[in-house]
Design an enzyme around this catalytic site. Structure first.
Site, PDB file in Angstrom:
ATOM      1  N   GLY A 225       0.832  -1.199   0.000  1.00  0.00           N
ATOM      2  CA  GLY A 225       0.000   0.000   0.000  1.00  0.00           C
ATOM      3  C   GLY A 225       0.864   1.245   0.000  1.00  0.00           C
ATOM      4  CB  THR A 227       5.347   5.604   1.362  1.00  0.00           C
ATOM      5  OG1 THR A 227       5.809   4.913   0.191  1.00  0.00           O
ATOM      6  CG2 THR A 227       6.536   5.915   2.249  1.00  0.00           C
ATOM      7  CB  THR A 229      -0.549   2.909   4.946  1.00  0.00           C
ATOM      8  OG1 THR A 229      -1.378   3.843   4.277  1.00  0.00           O
ATOM      9  CG2 THR A 229      -1.410   1.988   5.783  1.00  0.00           C
ATOM     10  CD  GLU A 247       7.070  -5.455  -1.940  1.00  0.00           C
ATOM     11  OE1 GLU A 247       7.404  -4.577  -2.751  1.00  0.00           O
ATOM     12  OE2 GLU A 247       7.846  -6.340  -1.553  1.00  0.00           O
ATOM     13  CB  CYS A 281       3.021   0.099  -7.300  1.00  0.00           C
ATOM     14  SG  CYS A 281       3.186  -1.655  -7.694  1.00  0.00           S
TER      15      CYS A 281
HETATM   16  P1  NAD Z   1      -3.294   2.443   1.446  1.00  0.00           P
HETATM   17  O1  NAD Z   1      -1.981   2.461   2.149  1.00  0.00           O
HETATM   18  O2  NAD Z   1      -4.244   3.535   1.676  1.00  0.00           O
HETATM   19  O3  NAD Z   1      -4.098   1.109   1.815  1.00  0.00           O
HETATM   20  C1  NAD Z   1      -3.554  -0.178   1.634  1.00  0.00           C
HETATM   21  C2  NAD Z   1      -4.209  -1.124   2.629  1.00  0.00           C
HETATM   22  O4  NAD Z   1      -3.827  -0.730   3.956  1.00  0.00           O
HETATM   23  C3  NAD Z   1      -5.737  -1.089   2.598  1.00  0.00           C
HETATM   24  O5  NAD Z   1      -6.232  -2.389   2.800  1.00  0.00           O
HETATM   25  C4  NAD Z   1      -6.066  -0.182   3.775  1.00  0.00           C
HETATM   26  O6  NAD Z   1      -7.333  -0.412   4.327  1.00  0.00           O
HETATM   27  C5  NAD Z   1      -4.982  -0.564   4.766  1.00  0.00           C
HETATM   28  N1  NAD Z   1      -4.690   0.449   5.778  1.00  0.00           N
HETATM   29  C6  NAD Z   1      -4.919   1.782   5.722  1.00  0.00           C
HETATM   30  N2  NAD Z   1      -4.544   2.359   6.885  1.00  0.00           N
HETATM   31  C7  NAD Z   1      -4.053   1.377   7.677  1.00  0.00           C
HETATM   32  C8  NAD Z   1      -3.487   1.348   8.991  1.00  0.00           C
HETATM   33  N3  NAD Z   1      -3.364   2.443   9.724  1.00  0.00           N
HETATM   34  N4  NAD Z   1      -3.064   0.168   9.467  1.00  0.00           N
HETATM   35  C9  NAD Z   1      -3.151  -0.962   8.737  1.00  0.00           C
HETATM   36  N5  NAD Z   1      -3.696  -1.004   7.500  1.00  0.00           N
HETATM   37  C10 NAD Z   1      -4.125   0.150   6.971  1.00  0.00           C
HETATM   38  O7  NAD Z   1      -2.949   2.255  -0.080  1.00  0.00           O
HETATM   39  P2  NAD Z   1      -3.980   2.233  -1.300  1.00  0.00           P
HETATM   40  O8  NAD Z   1      -4.451   3.631  -1.522  1.00  0.00           O
HETATM   41  O9  NAD Z   1      -4.964   1.143  -1.092  1.00  0.00           O
HETATM   42  O10 NAD Z   1      -3.027   1.775  -2.495  1.00  0.00           O
HETATM   43  C11 NAD Z   1      -2.246   2.658  -3.248  1.00  0.00           C
HETATM   44  C12 NAD Z   1      -0.804   2.622  -2.802  1.00  0.00           C
HETATM   45  O11 NAD Z   1      -0.311   1.292  -2.838  1.00  0.00           O
HETATM   46  C13 NAD Z   1       0.102   3.423  -3.703  1.00  0.00           C
HETATM   47  O12 NAD Z   1       0.998   4.148  -2.908  1.00  0.00           O
HETATM   48  C14 NAD Z   1       0.851   2.351  -4.479  1.00  0.00           C
HETATM   49  O13 NAD Z   1       2.102   2.736  -4.972  1.00  0.00           O
HETATM   50  C15 NAD Z   1       0.958   1.291  -3.468  1.00  0.00           C
HETATM   51  N6  NAD Z   1       1.211   0.000  -4.101  1.00  0.00           N
HETATM   52  C16 NAD Z   1       2.448  -0.553  -3.992  1.00  0.00           C
HETATM   53  C17 NAD Z   1       2.729  -1.777  -4.600  1.00  0.00           C
HETATM   54  C18 NAD Z   1       4.081  -2.427  -4.487  1.00  0.00           C
HETATM   55  O14 NAD Z   1       4.198  -3.585  -4.844  1.00  0.00           O
HETATM   56  N7  NAD Z   1       5.107  -1.740  -4.007  1.00  0.00           N
HETATM   57  C19 NAD Z   1       1.715  -2.420  -5.320  1.00  0.00           C
HETATM   58  C20 NAD Z   1       0.467  -1.808  -5.416  1.00  0.00           C
HETATM   59  C21 NAD Z   1       0.222  -0.602  -4.802  1.00  0.00           C
END
Ligand code: NAD
Length: 479
Positions: A225, A227, A229, A247, A281
């Site tokens: 997700g 950075t 978070t 990741e 990503c």
């Molecule tokens: P996000 O960080 O908002 O959410 C990701 C997950 O984390 C969701 O399930 C969310 O509910 C959960 N979450 C949110 N707050 C949390 C907390 N405090 N504690 C625990 N879990 C929590 O990310 P997003 O908006 O869903 O996704 C987009 C991001 O993901 C972009 O930054 C993208 O680059 C990244 N991403 C990275 C990769 C990789 O492989 N490096 C792959 C896909 C997406």
């Protein structure tokens, strides 16, 4: 359409009895509800996962492999249904979900189900004084948290190795795209997976994700997700000494040298910029072009991009579907506005698209190309995660490496050149965990996948993923 939590092999309502709306981004309308779960639901899932651990972890690799292969086949059997659900939940073109997302979810299970049949551990021979052998055993309950952009694809990318290596799992998909994860529970039951081995809890990150992160009986966390978070999770998990795989975000450079195969580069660069509405990503959002071909590239690229069909995800001609949510669309638009304030020129795109009929309230944005920005400005340093790219000319290798490496991220990079030596040189100096030369998103699931710097900690894929989900123990025998 209401979905439920999947705990101990059964679909159940959330303990608190409250629900969240689920949106169809292509129509901009609520089309279902998901559980607004809390720590009570997570506790039930942990109890089920703990109870299932002795059964699952003591199965032979062959037995686990057979069940996971059946999960893979179950995904294949329901591919059209899963692809339609993914497309509706996320806004991505149905074609993309059918060709990429769901096949990859199927392959994730097949890959790790077979990888465990080929794994081995080490011995270190000390000659006449003795030897060491290394055990790698499953740990217990794994916490897996995933994002919305490639919902089932990334959800299974964590769950499959966690399960294959003998752990049980408490998993949380993104609350923005929960539907295919909910269907996975049915497939696991049909495959004969014992109850409690995989548990899926839906809800908000700040509630469910935080409860998983904080739970003392979940000793390992695999998170994909944003950075920010990832920082929150690391702050909680580090003092508890949990194993962490993170990741995170990216701001990937796409480096184009004048000696590249222009046509091949152009075709792939359109994809690497705008596939999945730029919400991958690994998309290259900063395009650096060697000055001799800058104008030629700009003209050809802008022409191609302006012809991409923005449309309903169900339409076969659609190249760009809907963005995932209204808040995300607004975030992407705020960066386009920022780019203009920072002195950028919009060459194409920049505005919303209003479709006809039932799709008239969907979240559509024209793919956007911007030039004329400093490489150091916010637009070029912060992750936008949408259909927006910038063009920047460069003169030397040293200059482009400096620009490419200038962000806090280090996930993926693409290099276009016909000079093999240059490709090796630049590839080894660009600060990215993943580098593609003359291609993009070509994947071999055995390779290490992950980012440097603020793009993450640890690597997924291949044996690295299996080893992450095990505890290593060295046993030394004195002869
Ligand atoms: P996000 O960080 O908002 O959410 C990701 C997950 O984390 C969701 O399930 C969310 O509910 C959960 N979450 C949110 N707050 C949390 C907390 N405090 N504690 C625990 N879990 C929590 O990310 P997003 O908006 O869903 O996704 C987009 C991001 O993901 C972009 O930054 C993208 O680059 C990244 N991403 C990275 C990769 C990789 O492989 N490096 C792959 C896909 C997406």
């Amino acid at each position: 359409m209401d979905i439920q939590n999947f705990i101990n092999g059964q679909y159940v309502d959330p303990a608190g009895g409250t629900w969240l709306d689920n949106y169809d981004p292509s129509r901009g309308k609520v089309y279902g509800r998901i559980p607004d779960s809390d720590e009570r639901d997570v506790q039930k899932a942990v109890d089920a996962a703990k109870a299932a651990f002795p059964i699952w972890s003591s199965m032979s690799a062959q037995q686990r492999s057979e069940i996971l292969i059946k999960v893979s086949k179950g995904i294949e059997a329901r591919l059209p249904e899963l692809a339609a659900a993914e497309s509706r939940d996320n806004g991505k073109p149905l074609k993309l979900a059918t060709r990429v997302d769901i096949p990859r979810a199927r392959d994730n299970f097949a890959f790790f189900a077979t990888a465990i049949l080929h794994d081995s551990s080490d011995t270190h021979d000390m000659g006449e004084s003795g030897f060491n052998y290394t055990l790698r055993r499953p740990i217990g309950v794994a916490g897996c948290i995933s994002p919305w952009n490639l919902p089932l694809y990334l959800f299974t990318w964590k769950i499959a190795p966690a399960l294959a290596s003998g752990n049980t799992v408490v998993a949380k998909p993104s609350e923005v795209t929960p539907v295919t994860a909910a269907l996975l529970g049915e497939i696991c039951n049909e495959a004969g997976m014992p109850a409690g081995v995989l548990n899926i809890i839906h809800g908000l990150g700040g509630k469910v994700g935080a409860a998983i992160t904080e739970h003392p009986e979940i000793p390992m966390l695999s998170f994909t997700g944003g950075t920010v978070t990832g920082q929150t999770i690391a702050r909680t998990a580090a003092p508890m000494f949990k194993k962490l795989s993170l990741e995170l975000g990216g701001k990937n450079p796409n480096i184009i040298f004048a000696d590249c195969d222009f046509d091949e580069m152009l075709k792939t660069t359109v994809q690497s910029s705008f596939a999945n509405q730029g919400q991958i990503c690994l998309c290259g959002s900063r395009i650096f072009i060697e000055r001799p071909i800058y104008e030629k590239f700009k003209e050809a690229f802008v022409e191609r991009v302006s012809q991409l069909t923005v449309g309903a995800p169900t339409d076969d001609n659609t190249k760009i579907g809907a963005l995932v949510s209204m808040p995300h669309l607004e975030k992407v638009e705020s960066y386009i506005k920022l780019a203009e304030e920072e002195g950028g020129t919009i060459l194409t795109g920049g505005e919303r698209v209003q479709l006809e009929g039932e799709f008239s309230e969907g979240y559509y944005l024209r793919p956007t190309v911007i030039e004329g920005l400093e490489y150091t400005c916010r637009t070029n340093q912060e992750e936008i995660f949408g259909p927006v790219v910038t063009l920047t000319p460069f003169d030397t290798e040293e200059e482009v490496l400096n620009m490419a490496n200038s962000t806090s991220y280090g996930l993926a990079a693409t290099i276009w050149t016909s000079d093999l030596k240059k490709a090796h040189r630049v590839g080894s100096k660009v600060e990215s965990g993943i580098v593609w030369v003359n291609c993009w998103l070509v994947r071999d699931l055995r390779t290490p996948f992950g980012g440097m710097k603020n793009s993450g900690v640890g690597r997924e894929g291949g044996f690295e993923a299996l080893h992450f989900f095990t505890e290593t123990r060295n046993i030394c025998i004195k002869l």
